[in-house]
Structure formats: C-alpha cells, structure tokens
Design a protein around this motif. Structure first.
Motif, PDB file in Angstrom:
ATOM      1  N   MET A  27       0.774  -1.147  -0.026  1.00 37.49           N
ATOM      2  CA  MET A  27       0.147   0.050  -0.064  1.00 37.49           C
ATOM      3  C   MET A  27       1.011   1.266  -0.184  1.00 37.49           C
ATOM      4  SD  MET A  27      -2.738   1.050   2.885  1.00 37.49           S
ATOM      5  CE  MET A  27      -1.612   0.961   4.073  1.00 37.49           C
ATOM      6  N   SER A  28       1.874   1.243   0.642  1.00 37.74           N
ATOM      7  CA  SER A  28       2.695   2.507   1.013  1.00 37.74           C
ATOM      8  C   SER A  28       4.151   1.858   1.422  1.00 37.74           C
ATOM      9  CB  SER A  28       2.243   3.512   1.771  1.00 37.74           C
ATOM     10  OG  SER A  28       1.923   2.783   3.072  1.00 37.74           O
ATOM     11  N   SER A  29       5.117   2.871   1.711  1.00 39.27           N
ATOM     12  CA  SER A  29       5.133   4.235   1.300  1.00 39.27           C
ATOM     13  C   SER A  29       5.682   4.159  -0.370  1.00 39.27           C
ATOM     14  CB  SER A  29       5.990   4.873   1.937  1.00 39.27           C
ATOM     15  OG  SER A  29       7.601   4.238   1.944  1.00 39.27           O
ATOM     16  N   LEU A  30       5.907   5.392  -0.844  1.00 38.54           N
ATOM     17  CA  LEU A  30       6.396   5.397  -2.003  1.00 38.54           C
ATOM     18  C   LEU A  30       7.526   4.592  -2.313  1.00 38.54           C
ATOM     19  CD1 LEU A  30       6.198   6.480  -4.888  1.00 38.54           C
ATOM     20  CD2 LEU A  30       7.071   8.847  -4.087  1.00 38.54           C
ATOM     21  N   GLY A  31       8.536   4.723  -1.599  1.00 36.60           N
ATOM     22  CA  GLY A  31       9.871   3.975  -1.883  1.00 36.60           C
ATOM     23  C   GLY A  31       9.741   2.680  -1.681  1.00 36.60           C
ATOM     24  N   SER A 217       9.629  11.669   5.355  1.00 40.13           N
ATOM     25  CA  SER A 217       8.508  11.756   6.105  1.00 40.13           C
ATOM     26  C   SER A 217       9.085  11.523   7.625  1.00 40.13           C
ATOM     27  CB  SER A 217       7.883  10.223   5.892  1.00 40.13           C
ATOM     28  OG  SER A 217       8.914   9.394   6.141  1.00 40.13           O
ATOM     29  N   TRP A 218      10.325  11.513   8.126  1.00 43.12           N
ATOM     30  CA  TRP A 218      10.961  11.346   9.385  1.00 43.12           C
ATOM     31  C   TRP A 218      11.925  12.577   9.664  1.00 43.12           C
ATOM     32  CZ3 TRP A 218      12.745   5.801  11.096  1.00 43.12           C
ATOM     33  CH2 TRP A 218      11.665   4.930  10.655  1.00 43.12           C
ATOM     34  N   GLN A 219      11.710  13.422  10.635  1.00 44.06           N
ATOM     35  CA  GLN A 219      12.493  14.272  11.007  1.00 44.06           C
ATOM     36  C   GLN A 219      13.909  13.765  10.994  1.00 44.06           C
ATOM     37  OE1 GLN A 219      14.137  14.575  14.210  1.00 44.06           O
ATOM     38  NE2 GLN A 219      15.399  16.584  13.955  1.00 44.06           N
ATOM     39  N   SER A 220      14.273  12.731  11.619  1.00 43.34           N
ATOM     40  CA  SER A 220      15.493  11.853  11.951  1.00 43.34           C
ATOM     41  C   SER A 220      16.099  11.824  10.770  1.00 43.34           C
ATOM     42  CB  SER A 220      15.579  10.856  12.806  1.00 43.34           C
ATOM     43  OG  SER A 220      14.504   9.921  12.145  1.00 43.34           O
ATOM     44  N   ALA A 249       3.507  18.903  -1.175  1.00 43.63           N
ATOM     45  CA  ALA A 249       2.525  19.698  -0.454  1.00 43.63           C
ATOM     46  C   ALA A 249       2.949  19.973   0.933  1.00 43.63           C
ATOM     47  CB  ALA A 249       1.183  19.624  -0.739  1.00 43.63           C
ATOM     48  N   GLY A 250       3.290  18.693   1.749  1.00 43.87           N
ATOM     49  CA  GLY A 250       3.609  18.679   3.000  1.00 43.87           C
ATOM     50  C   GLY A 250       5.075  18.776   3.359  1.00 43.87           C
ATOM     51  N   ASP A 251       5.928  19.002   2.279  1.00 49.15           N
ATOM     52  CA  ASP A 251       7.154  19.190   2.802  1.00 49.15           C
ATOM     53  C   ASP A 251       7.626  20.763   2.549  1.00 49.15           C
ATOM     54  OD1 ASP A 251       7.559  16.515   2.692  1.00 49.15           O
ATOM     55  OD2 ASP A 251       7.939  16.397   0.414  1.00 49.15           O
ATOM     56  N   ARG A 252       6.563  21.570   2.448  1.00 51.83           N
ATOM     57  CA  ARG A 252       6.875  22.825   2.514  1.00 51.83           C
ATOM     58  C   ARG A 252       7.610  23.530   3.242  1.00 51.83           C
ATOM     59  NH1 ARG A 252       4.341  26.353  -0.973  1.00 51.83           N
ATOM     60  NH2 ARG A 252       2.749  24.673  -1.453  1.00 51.83           N
ATOM     61  N   GLY A 253       7.460  23.235   4.726  1.00 57.48           N
ATOM     62  CA  GLY A 253       8.134  23.787   5.488  1.00 57.48           C
ATOM     63  C   GLY A 253       9.790  23.500   5.484  1.00 57.48           C
ATOM     64  N   ASN A 254      10.237  22.275   5.317  1.00 57.14           N
ATOM     65  CA  ASN A 254      11.505  21.861   5.253  1.00 57.14           C
ATOM     66  C   ASN A 254      12.097  22.735   3.866  1.00 57.14           C
ATOM     67  OD1 ASN A 254      10.182  19.571   6.581  1.00 57.14           O
ATOM     68  ND2 ASN A 254      12.385  19.040   6.903  1.00 57.14           N
ATOM     69  N   VAL A 255      11.543  22.608   2.751  1.00 52.56           N
ATOM     70  CA  VAL A 255      11.916  23.254   1.529  1.00 52.56           C
ATOM     71  C   VAL A 255      12.197  24.632   1.861  1.00 52.56           C
ATOM     72  CG1 VAL A 255      11.543  23.692  -0.889  1.00 52.56           C
ATOM     73  CG2 VAL A 255      11.056  21.426   0.169  1.00 52.56           C
ATOM     74  N   GLU A 256      11.215  25.373   2.414  1.00 56.67           N
ATOM     75  CA  GLU A 256      11.445  26.687   2.479  1.00 56.67           C
ATOM     76  C   GLU A 256      12.292  27.381   3.386  1.00 56.67           C
ATOM     77  OE1 GLU A 256       7.485  28.112   3.473  1.00 56.67           O
ATOM     78  OE2 GLU A 256       6.812  28.187   1.177  1.00 56.67           O
ATOM     79  N   CYS A 288      20.613  14.075  -8.415  1.00 59.63           N
ATOM     80  CA  CYS A 288      19.607  14.132  -7.284  1.00 59.63           C
ATOM     81  C   CYS A 288      20.178  13.962  -6.054  1.00 59.63           C
ATOM     82  CB  CYS A 288      18.447  13.132  -7.516  1.00 59.63           C
ATOM     83  SG  CYS A 288      17.015  13.337  -6.134  1.00 59.63           S
ATOM     84  N   VAL A 289      19.883  14.911  -5.133  1.00 59.27           N
ATOM     85  CA  VAL A 289      20.659  14.755  -3.822  1.00 59.27           C
ATOM     86  C   VAL A 289      19.686  14.650  -2.841  1.00 59.27           C
ATOM     87  CG1 VAL A 289      22.096  15.516  -2.077  1.00 59.27           C
ATOM     88  CG2 VAL A 289      22.664  15.888  -4.370  1.00 59.27           C
ATOM     89  N   GLY A 290      19.275  13.581  -1.953  1.00 54.36           N
ATOM     90  CA  GLY A 290      18.230  13.279  -1.008  1.00 54.36           C
ATOM     91  C   GLY A 290      18.437  12.344   0.147  1.00 54.36           C
ATOM     92  N   GLY A 291      17.622  12.192   0.859  1.00 53.09           N
ATOM     93  CA  GLY A 291      17.575  11.165   1.817  1.00 53.09           C
ATOM     94  C   GLY A 291      16.973   9.930   1.630  1.00 53.09           C
ATOM     95  N   ASP A 292      16.556   9.183   2.485  1.00 49.78           N
ATOM     96  CA  ASP A 292      15.759   7.821   2.317  1.00 49.78           C
ATOM     97  C   ASP A 292      14.100   8.415   2.202  1.00 49.78           C
ATOM     98  OD1 ASP A 292      14.799   5.423   2.318  1.00 49.78           O
ATOM     99  OD2 ASP A 292      15.107   4.953   4.266  1.00 49.78           O
ATOM    100  N   THR A 293      14.021   8.843   0.954  1.00 48.44           N
ATOM    101  CA  THR A 293      12.468   9.060   0.694  1.00 48.44           C
ATOM    102  C   THR A 293      12.228   8.851  -0.654  1.00 48.44           C
ATOM    103  OG1 THR A 293      11.137  11.057   0.502  1.00 48.44           O
ATOM    104  CG2 THR A 293      13.357  11.568  -0.065  1.00 48.44           C
TER     105      THR A 293
END
Length: 353
Positions: A27-31, A217-220, A249-256, A288-293
């Motif tokens: 069902m989830s998550s995307l990864g 999805s995790w702050q850590s 849309a839910g990532d706005r705070g981190n991105v900004e 692409c540079v990113g974490g476990d997402t």
C-alpha cells in the motif's frame, strides 16, 4: 476456490509455478512501493501468463497505475486514516464501503496467491476473507500478520536491505527473476508538464540542473537545512548549475527553510508536480541529492545519478550494482540506527555528513 496442495522443492523453496493469478499487497510508502515492483517483474517473467493485481493506497496509486507489470489496481483509502477522529467518524460508512468493494474485487478475480509485502493485518485479512487460498509473507512480519499468512519465508538476512528483502520472498515462492531494478512509468504528458514548468522557471530543454530533496517523512532522516543551503549555493556559484528544491505539499516547511537560508536563488517546486511529473523532472536532472525518501528512489528508477544522505535507516541495497550514484552514511555515529525513531533532537549521524 479449491486449495491445491502446498509443495516444497528440495531447495526448501515453495513451488507456486502453477499459479495464474497473483495479488501483491503493498500500500505504501512510495519508496517501498518502488522496491516491490521488482517482485511484480519476477512474477511476470516467471509466470508470463499470470494476472497480477496490486493493492495500493489512494495516496500512491499514481506511482504504479501506468505500470505494464500490473493488470488490476485495487485502491484502499489510506487517506481516510490520516484525518482526525471527526473525519473518520463522519466518513466511516464510506471507508467501510471502499474496503468491502476491494474484498469483493479480490474474490471476483479469483486470486490464488497473495504476496503480503505491506505487513498490514487489515489488508492481509481482506485477502483471506476474499478467499485467497495462499497468503505469503515474511516469517518475522509486523502487526501479527503471521497469524494470517500460511506461507512464510525467512528473509531476515540484514545484508538484503529493504530492496533485497521482497525479492528474497519472491525467490522463496519459486519466482526466479533476480532483477532488482525498480519500475516507475512516466507518460509523455508527464514529460510535457515537467518541461513546461522547468521552462517557466528559466531551465530550458537540455540544460543541466541539480535536484535537492530536503524533506523526508521522518525528521530524523533529514539532513541539516543549513547544509543543504550551503551545498545549493556552492553548486550555483562553483558549478554554474541551477538548483531545484523539490517536495510535496506537506514538505513546504523543510523546503522553505532551505530556500530561506540560501544566498543564491533556487527554483522551488513544492506541491506543484504530481508523482509521475516529479519522475519526469527527476529523469531530466543531472543528479539528485536526498535522503531515504520516495523521490530519491524515483530518481534511481529513472536512471538519474543520486547522492544518498542516510542516517537512522539502512543504506544497504539502496543502490544496486549498475545504478549510478553514491551513498553517504555513518551508522556508527547513530544512536537510534534501525530503531524507527522519527524524531532525534541532535541527529549525530546527520551531523557527521
């Protein structure tokens, strides 16, 4: 449905080569959904005549709805559970109807084998209630789903990683197609939409650019925002390439937060792209540079070089042989490594990067 006798080979693997209707539950998550596409490919290559169904959440339906590996998509309302109690009570009858319809669809299709990759008690119960004679899963599955599965495979080897574990389960069912590549289908209209947005931001077709994905999805699991900002500034100044900050849309705070700490001007795309459109954009990126997402794994699936910044989750198998990229991970500096802690006050593992 008549339940054929369960057979095991001398190798210890089960023999499900007689199956012609297979239901994948992820069902989830995307990864994790992308990881599971390798199992669908194993089914398709081992049993080319088989019909493949997939139980997916309404949130991530788009990730596989165009996949040639899937014949029937069965959608469950995960978004229902993400709302408050007031919403749940008001929409309980609707949610019940959705799950009832999925159960009926499974029964009507006559699936013979359900492969539980979600480890979700409710979804596995739906398959059993629908009359699927065999439900296969991990022998150490979460949420007590081992009470519902009647075929269990040992996939505990830590060297497998999140991508190798589902494939080991498939192998234990006699599905021999050791191809770990993830599948993510992008349609021509998704490419057109991504190109149009990039051009509106000043990035033309053929231009180099780098995508940074600051949120998970995790702050850590998130690398420090000030370091993302420093990296972005250096890419613009020293390499002369535009930087795209990508998020839902839910990532706005981190991105900004990253954007506000930058001295240069990035292209900020938050909540502007659908999942497949993000895949089309990531395919065009130089790196692409990113974490476990999710977007990190979409980039891998579309062949884009990646730099993975991992902390409390394992990096084992995140990149398979032949996939371009580099993993940066200091698990020895992480006090909550593999303990599923979503929040960490000082993030020693991320501080080490």
């Amino acid at each position: 449905m008549t339940k054929p006798p369960l057979k095991r080979l001398e190798s210890g693997e089960y023999d499900f080569t007689w199956v012609r209707k297979v239901l994948i539950i992820k069902m989830s998550s995307l990864g994790d959904i992308l990881h599971a596409t390798a199992v669908a490919r194993a089914v398709r290559k081992t049993l080319p005549e088989a019909r493949i169904g997939w139980v997916v959440s309404d949130i991530f339906r788009e990730a596989i709805e165009r996949s040639p590996l899937v014949d029937q998509l069965l959608e469950v309302p995960k978004s229902y559970w993400r709302k408050g109690w007031g919403h749940r009570v008001a929409n309980a009858r609707w949610a019940y109807a959705q799950y009832r319809d999925v159960t009926r669809a499974i029964r009507t299709a006559g699936y013979e084998l359900a492969i539980d990759l979600q480890e979700n008690f409710l979804l596995t119960a739906l398959a059993r209630l629908a009359g699927v004679p065999y439900a296969a899963g991990f022998d150490d599955a979460r949420e007590h789903t081992t009470l519902l599965t009647n075929v269990q495979v040992n996939c505990r080897d830590p060297s497998l990683g999140p991508r190798g574990r589902p494939l080991r389960l498939a192998q234990g069912l006699g599905l021999h197609a050791p191809d770990p590549r993830m599948e993510f289908t992008v349609a021509p209209e998704d490419h057109d939409r991504a190109l149009t947005i990039l051009q509106s931001k000043g990035i033309l077709e053929g231009d180099r650019f780098v995508v940074l994905v600051p949120a998970t999805s995790w702050q850590s699991k998130c690398w420090l925002s000030e370091r993302y900002a420093e990296l972005a500034d250096r890419l613009v100044r020293e390499r002369g390439v535009p930087v795209v900050l990508l998020g839902g849309a839910g990532d706005r705070g981190n991105v900004e937060l990253v954007r506000d700490r930058m001295q240069e001007s990035p292209v900020t795309l938050v909540g502007e792209l659908a999942i497949r459109e993000s895949g089309a954009l990531l395919e065009r990126a130089s790196v692409c540079v990113g974490g476990d997402t999710g977007p990190f794994y979409i980039a891998i699936a579309r062949g884009t070089p990646v730099v993975g910044l991992f902390g409390p989750s394992t990096s084992v198998g995140a990149l398979m042989p032949g996939e371009p990229g580099k993993m940066i991970h200091y698990p020895d500096k992480c006090r909550c490594y593999l303990t599923k802690r979503r929040f960490c006050p000082d993030q020693p593992c991320m501080q080490a990067i």
